[in-house]
Design a protein around this motif. Structure first.
Motif, PDB file in Angstrom:
ATOM      1  N   GLY A   1       0.825  -1.190   0.000  1.00 56.54           N
ATOM      2  CA  GLY A   1       0.000   0.000   0.000  1.00 56.54           C
ATOM      3  C   GLY A   1       0.869   1.253   0.000  1.00 56.54           C
ATOM      4  N   PRO A   2       0.299   2.413  -0.296  1.00 57.52           N
ATOM      5  CA  PRO A   2      -1.144   2.614  -0.404  1.00 57.52           C
ATOM      6  C   PRO A   2      -1.687   2.119  -1.744  1.00 57.52           C
ATOM      7  N   ALA A   3      -2.875   1.510  -1.669  1.00 60.24           N
ATOM      8  CA  ALA A   3      -3.485   0.935  -2.874  1.00 60.24           C
ATOM      9  C   ALA A   3      -4.960   0.661  -2.597  1.00 60.24           C
ATOM     10  N   ILE A   4      -5.646   0.300  -3.661  1.00 66.33           N
ATOM     11  CA  ILE A   4      -7.039  -0.132  -3.573  1.00 66.33           C
ATOM     12  C   ILE A   4      -7.099  -1.593  -4.007  1.00 66.33           C
ATOM     13  N   LEU A   5      -7.820  -2.415  -3.246  1.00 69.27           N
ATOM     14  CA  LEU A   5      -8.080  -3.802  -3.618  1.00 69.27           C
ATOM     15  C   LEU A   5      -9.563  -3.937  -3.899  1.00 69.27           C
ATOM     16  N   GLU A   6      -9.872  -4.470  -5.088  1.00 64.10           N
ATOM     17  CA  GLU A   6     -11.277  -4.610  -5.470  1.00 64.10           C
ATOM     18  C   GLU A   6     -11.629  -6.056  -5.770  1.00 64.10           C
ATOM     19  N   GLU A   7     -12.880  -6.393  -5.455  1.00 62.48           N
ATOM     20  CA  GLU A   7     -13.493  -7.655  -5.831  1.00 62.48           C
ATOM     21  C   GLU A   7     -14.905  -7.291  -6.279  1.00 62.48           C
ATOM     22  N   ASP A   8     -15.635  -8.201  -6.896  1.00 64.11           N
ATOM     23  CA  ASP A   8     -16.950  -7.839  -7.419  1.00 64.11           C
ATOM     24  C   ASP A   8     -17.836  -7.172  -6.377  1.00 64.11           C
ATOM     25  N   TYR A   9     -17.760  -7.639  -5.121  1.00 66.33           N
ATOM     26  CA  TYR A   9     -18.693  -7.150  -4.108  1.00 66.33           C
ATOM     27  C   TYR A   9     -18.027  -6.544  -2.878  1.00 66.33           C
ATOM     28  N   PHE A  10     -16.735  -6.302  -2.934  1.00 69.32           N
ATOM     29  CA  PHE A  10     -16.128  -5.536  -1.850  1.00 69.32           C
ATOM     30  C   PHE A  10     -14.932  -4.742  -2.362  1.00 69.32           C
ATOM     31  N   THR A  11     -14.635  -3.667  -1.629  1.00 67.34           N
ATOM     32  CA  THR A  11     -13.491  -2.800  -1.916  1.00 67.34           C
ATOM     33  C   THR A  11     -12.740  -2.582  -0.614  1.00 67.34           C
ATOM     34  N   ALA A  12     -11.411  -2.547  -0.687  1.00 72.07           N
ATOM     35  CA  ALA A  12     -10.607  -2.319   0.514  1.00 72.07           C
ATOM     36  C   ALA A  12      -9.538  -1.271   0.241  1.00 72.07           C
ATOM     37  N   LEU A  13      -9.386  -0.345   1.189  1.00 73.93           N
ATOM     38  CA  LEU A  13      -8.291   0.617   1.138  1.00 73.93           C
ATOM     39  C   LEU A  13      -7.100  -0.002   1.866  1.00 73.93           C
ATOM     40  N   ILE A  14      -5.974  -0.105   1.171  1.00 77.94           N
ATOM     41  CA  ILE A  14      -4.748  -0.637   1.760  1.00 77.94           C
ATOM     42  C   ILE A  14      -3.822   0.555   2.024  1.00 77.94           C
ATOM     43  N   PRO A  15      -3.685   1.002   3.272  1.00 74.12           N
ATOM     44  CA  PRO A  15      -2.875   2.198   3.556  1.00 74.12           C
ATOM     45  C   PRO A  15      -1.373   1.914   3.402  1.00 74.12           C
ATOM     46  N   ALA A  16      -0.608   2.973   3.428  1.00 73.24           N
ATOM     47  CA  ALA A  16       0.854   2.834   3.425  1.00 73.24           C
ATOM     48  C   ALA A  16       1.277   2.042   4.664  1.00 73.24           C
ATOM     49  N   GLY A  17       2.301   1.211   4.481  1.00 66.26           N
ATOM     50  CA  GLY A  17       2.785   0.404   5.591  1.00 66.26           C
ATOM     51  C   GLY A  17       2.178  -0.982   5.653  1.00 66.26           C
ATOM     52  N   TRP A  18       1.184  -1.253   4.793  1.00 70.41           N
ATOM     53  CA  TRP A  18       0.543  -2.567   4.759  1.00 70.41           C
ATOM     54  C   TRP A  18       0.908  -3.291   3.465  1.00 70.41           C
ATOM     55  N   THR A  19       1.109  -4.607   3.557  1.00 70.35           N
ATOM     56  CA  THR A  19       1.395  -5.434   2.385  1.00 70.35           C
ATOM     57  C   THR A  19       0.349  -6.530   2.282  1.00 70.35           C
ATOM     58  N   LEU A  20      -0.202  -6.688   1.090  1.00 69.97           N
ATOM     59  CA  LEU A  20      -1.204  -7.734   0.877  1.00 69.97           C
ATOM     60  C   LEU A  20      -0.575  -8.912   0.136  1.00 69.97           C
ATOM     61  N   THR A  21      -1.013 -10.121   0.486  1.00 75.97           N
ATOM     62  CA  THR A  21      -0.560 -11.341  -0.169  1.00 75.97           C
ATOM     63  C   THR A  21      -1.762 -12.228  -0.420  1.00 75.97           C
ATOM     64  N   VAL A  22      -1.827 -12.792  -1.629  1.00 75.83           N
ATOM     65  CA  VAL A  22      -2.920 -13.721  -1.952  1.00 75.83           C
ATOM     66  C   VAL A  22      -2.464 -15.133  -1.586  1.00 75.83           C
ATOM     67  N   SER A  23      -3.249 -15.815  -0.764  1.00 81.15           N
ATOM     68  CA  SER A  23      -2.883 -17.148  -0.289  1.00 81.15           C
ATOM     69  C   SER A  23      -3.163 -18.205  -1.349  1.00 81.15           C
ATOM     70  N   GLU A  24      -2.766 -19.446  -1.048  1.00 76.77           N
ATOM     71  CA  GLU A  24      -3.024 -20.558  -1.958  1.00 76.77           C
ATOM     72  C   GLU A  24      -4.514 -20.758  -2.215  1.00 76.77           C
ATOM     73  N   ALA A  25      -5.353 -20.373  -1.241  1.00 78.02           N
ATOM     74  CA  ALA A  25      -6.799 -20.558  -1.378  1.00 78.02           C
ATOM     75  C   ALA A  25      -7.482 -19.346  -2.001  1.00 78.02           C
ATOM     76  N   GLY A  26      -6.697 -18.312  -2.358  1.00 78.43           N
ATOM     77  CA  GLY A  26      -7.273 -17.126  -2.979  1.00 78.43           C
ATOM     78  C   GLY A  26      -7.750 -16.076  -1.995  1.00 78.43           C
ATOM     79  N   ASP A  27      -7.478 -16.286  -0.693  1.00 80.50           N
ATOM     80  CA  ASP A  27      -7.822 -15.287   0.322  1.00 80.50           C
ATOM     81  C   ASP A  27      -6.722 -14.227   0.393  1.00 80.50           C
ATOM     82  N   VAL A  28      -7.013 -13.131   1.059  1.00 76.21           N
ATOM     83  CA  VAL A  28      -6.050 -12.023   1.160  1.00 76.21           C
ATOM     84  C   VAL A  28      -5.589 -11.881   2.599  1.00 76.21           C
ATOM     85  N   ILE A  29      -4.290 -11.899   2.802  1.00 77.49           N
ATOM     86  CA  ILE A  29      -3.691 -11.689   4.118  1.00 77.49           C
ATOM     87  C   ILE A  29      -2.893 -10.395   4.049  1.00 77.49           C
TER      88      ILE A  29
END
Length: 644
Positions: free
Chosen positions: A611-639
């Motif tokens: 981050g900072p970034a925006i994460l989108e899916e068909d039915y949800f949106t998430a603000l990822i602030p600076a200092g946060w890192t997102l990773t997609v897991s093997e199951a497709g979830d976001v950590i």
């Protein structure tokens, strides 16, 4: 193709989760509060479009194996104080009880009962004057505005006294007459000897009953028209399900959020989370729970709005802050909820007549939402209406400009949810926050920062996570009786009676004897606390409880549908993700800034981004602030991890 449909009905949106041999898919529809069966069938229609590529509800209902339903309507009704006016009839001598009941929550008491309380002399119920007294008391309460009555007596003879009044009321107000008054006798619901819990259980059940009955039976009748092969199953707040006719209203309270907690439990097992707190942000409320060492907090005498009731409930707290909660300015500060604009009219930006300010409106003006893709691209958003609502309700009363008002609203929302987390959960350095519900991921990282949490999990099914969570519930029936005496003979007689009742009820659920399991236990309250004795098959009354006071026999019959999950999921960073687009977003302290937009549907396992970034899916949106890192897991979830 074998498949199941899980529907979670919220105050603003109704979530649909379709489980089949090919995997899990989802969809959503707007809740229609004026007729819940309408959004229920609209959800089935959209589900058929997902399954077949075209609308075919008839085929869907011919082929579906199970339809499970959960709802937050009870939670929302209590939170918003919307329901019938109740009258309470107590025994003479219990004049102190109304004050005791009000002390649990004065606001809920005033909304449900207030001064609509009457008293009858239970010692004189066998006299001719008793009928006159009961009729007078009922007429007095109905004249005061009560349209449903609860009768709850105290003392050793409360069962007999309530049964006698029932006979009189049926004779004087026969149900076939228009003048009949709906009456709930507390002993029909629970034999709990604690008068506060028993009275509140009956009052809350009576408050929730009319709307739940009207909708659920209407939905079930419409399903019958399609000749659905299995009955509609209602997911309950004890984690199991039963058909409509075998479900009491109070057990639908918080059933939607309990579905989310079932999902949290399964998710924690997959990822090895030892301590997870959850925020399930819907339209009207944020439901908060905790799962520690694989167990969801549940107590035998649960709480509704902090009020102790007679039934076991998962410890979920509903805070009046959701995507459609109303923001106001009071005494120079922003106040959120508990009022909600619901699905109709909805947030101002929905363009359905709403004029109140909501976090949905603020998020649109902040640039977090793309009007073209919001709600899967199925709903246009009106920025002009959102701006008018926030200027009128927030910016002008505070004397600030529009962008400052939008930033302050986001900050107030994050702070409120974080404060509620600290009030109702225990947060440690190892705590992971799970964010789900349609608005759960939106400001989750900001909430986590304010709560002191450094890891956030967003399930791929976050937008319909409660519907997803109810997908493996069992079917069960539960009973409780107070033993007349502490002897083996009394235990055997009561146990046999409950076994026969369970056999009838489980047959009505569609299960023959031998296809389900039964379990029994004895429970009593002592000065040291509650004592529970699990009973083996054929076991007599235990000697160590022989001198106990009132002893309850609890009996449960269960048809298991759950499947154990043994796999584990890894979270490994492999490839830095590429942004799908750029978007101008209002960032606190920086003004409007171009941020990368990542679309979850286009990301693979191991993809990561900072981050900072925006994460989108068909039915949800998430603000990822600076200092946060997102990773997609093997199951497709976001950590997401906070990295200093």
């Amino acid at each position: 193709m074998a498949f199941q449909i899980n529907i979670d009905n919220g105050g603003t949106l109704t979530d649909v989760c379709i489980m089949s041999d090919d995997g899990v898919t989802k969809t959503k529809v707007l809740t229609t509060p004026y007729d819940l069966s309408k959004c229920f069938f609209e959800g089935l229609q959209k589900a058929s479009e997902v399954v077949y590529g075209a609308s075919d509800v008839k085929r869907l209902l011919e082929e579906v194996d199970l339809i499970r339903y959960s709802t937050t309507q009870g939670t929302n009704a209590i939170c918003e104080r919307k329901g019938p006016k109740l009258g309470l009839i107590l025994a003479t001598g219990a004049e102190d009880l109304p004050a005791q009941l009000a002390a649990h929550d004065a606001e809920v008491w005033a909304a449900l009962v207030g001064d609509r309380v009457g008293f009858v002399e239970t010692d004189a119920l066998e006299t001719p004057e008793a009928e006159v007294e009961i009729v007078r008391t009922i007429n007095q309460l109905t004249a005061a505005g009560a349209n449903r009555l609860v009768i709850c007596f105290t003392g050793e003879g409360f069962l007999k006294a309530e049964e006698r009044v029932k006979q009189i009321v049926l004779r004087k107000y026969p149900r076939h007459l228009l003048g009949a008054v709906p009456v709930l006798y507390a002993s029909d619901l629970t034999v709990d000897r604690n008068p506060d819990r028993r009275a509140w259980s009956a009052l809350i059940n009576s408050f929730l009953h009319p709307s739940m009955e009207a909708f659920l039976f209407q939905a079930e009748n419409r399903l019958r028209e399609y000749r659905t092969k299995n009955p509609l199953l209602i997911f309950r707040n004890d984690g199991d399900a039963s058909r409509v006719a075998k479900t009491v209203a109070i057990k639908t309270y918080s059933s939607g959020p309990r579905g989310g907690m079932e999902g949290v439990k399964a998710f924690s097992a997959l990822y090895g989370f030892r301590d997870a707190v959850s925020i399930d942000v819907g339209g009207t409320t944020t439901d908060i729970g905790q799962c520690t060492e694989g167990k969801v907090a549940e107590i035998r005498r649960g709480h509704v709005e902090g009020i102790s009731v007679s039934f076991p409930l998962c410890e979920i707290i509903s805070a009046g802050a959701g995507g459609s909660s109303v923001f106001k300015v009071k005494d120079g500060k922003i106040v959120i909820g508990p009022d909600s604009v619901g699905a109709l009219p909805g947030p101002a930006c929905f363009g359905r007549g709403g004029k109140e300010a909501t976090i949905t409106d603020a998020s649109l003006l902040a640039g977090l939402f793309d009007p073209a893709s919001y709600f899967g691209g199925g709903m246009g958003l009106d920025a002009g209406r959102a701006e008018a609502a926030i200027r009128t309700n927030i910016a002008e009363p505070l004397g600030v400009d529009l962008e400052t008002a939008v930033t302050m609203m986001a900050d107030a929302f994050e702070a409120k949810v974080a404060d509620e987390l600290h009030r109702f959960t225990t947060i440690s350095p190892d705590t992971v926050m799970m964010a789900f519900g349609g608005a759960g991921p939106l400001l989750a990282c900001g909430v986590a920062e304010k709560a002191g949490i450094t890891r956030v999990a967003m399930p791929a099914m976050a937008a319909v996570f409660s519907a997803y969570g109810i997908g493996a519930c069992d079917v069960s029936q539960r009973y409780a009786v107070t033993l007349p005496e502490n002897t083996t003979a009394a235990l055997v007689t009561a146990r046999e009676a409950l076994a026969q009742k369970a056999a009838r009820d489980m047959f009505a659920e569609g299960f023959e004897a031998g296809s389900y399991t039964v379990a029994a236990r004895l429970v009593t309250d002592t000065t040291e606390g509650e004592v529970v004795h699990e009973l083996a098959e054929g076991e007599g009354f235990p000697a160590d409880l022989a001198k106990a006071g009132a002893v309850e026999l609890e009996f449960v019959a269960t048809k298991s549908l759950r499947q154990g999950e043994t796999r584990s999921v890894a979270v490994t960073r492999k490839t830095r993700a590429e942004a799908a687009a750029m978007r101008e977003v209002l960032v606190a302290g920086q003004g409007r800034t171009e941020l990368p937009v990542y679309r979850l549907n286009g990301m693979a396992a191991g993809d990561w981004a900072r981050g900072p970034a925006i994460l989108e899916e068909d039915y949800f949106t998430a603000l990822i602030p600076a200092g946060w890192t997102l990773t997609v897991s093997e199951a497709g979830d976001v950590i997401l991890d906070r990295e200093e």
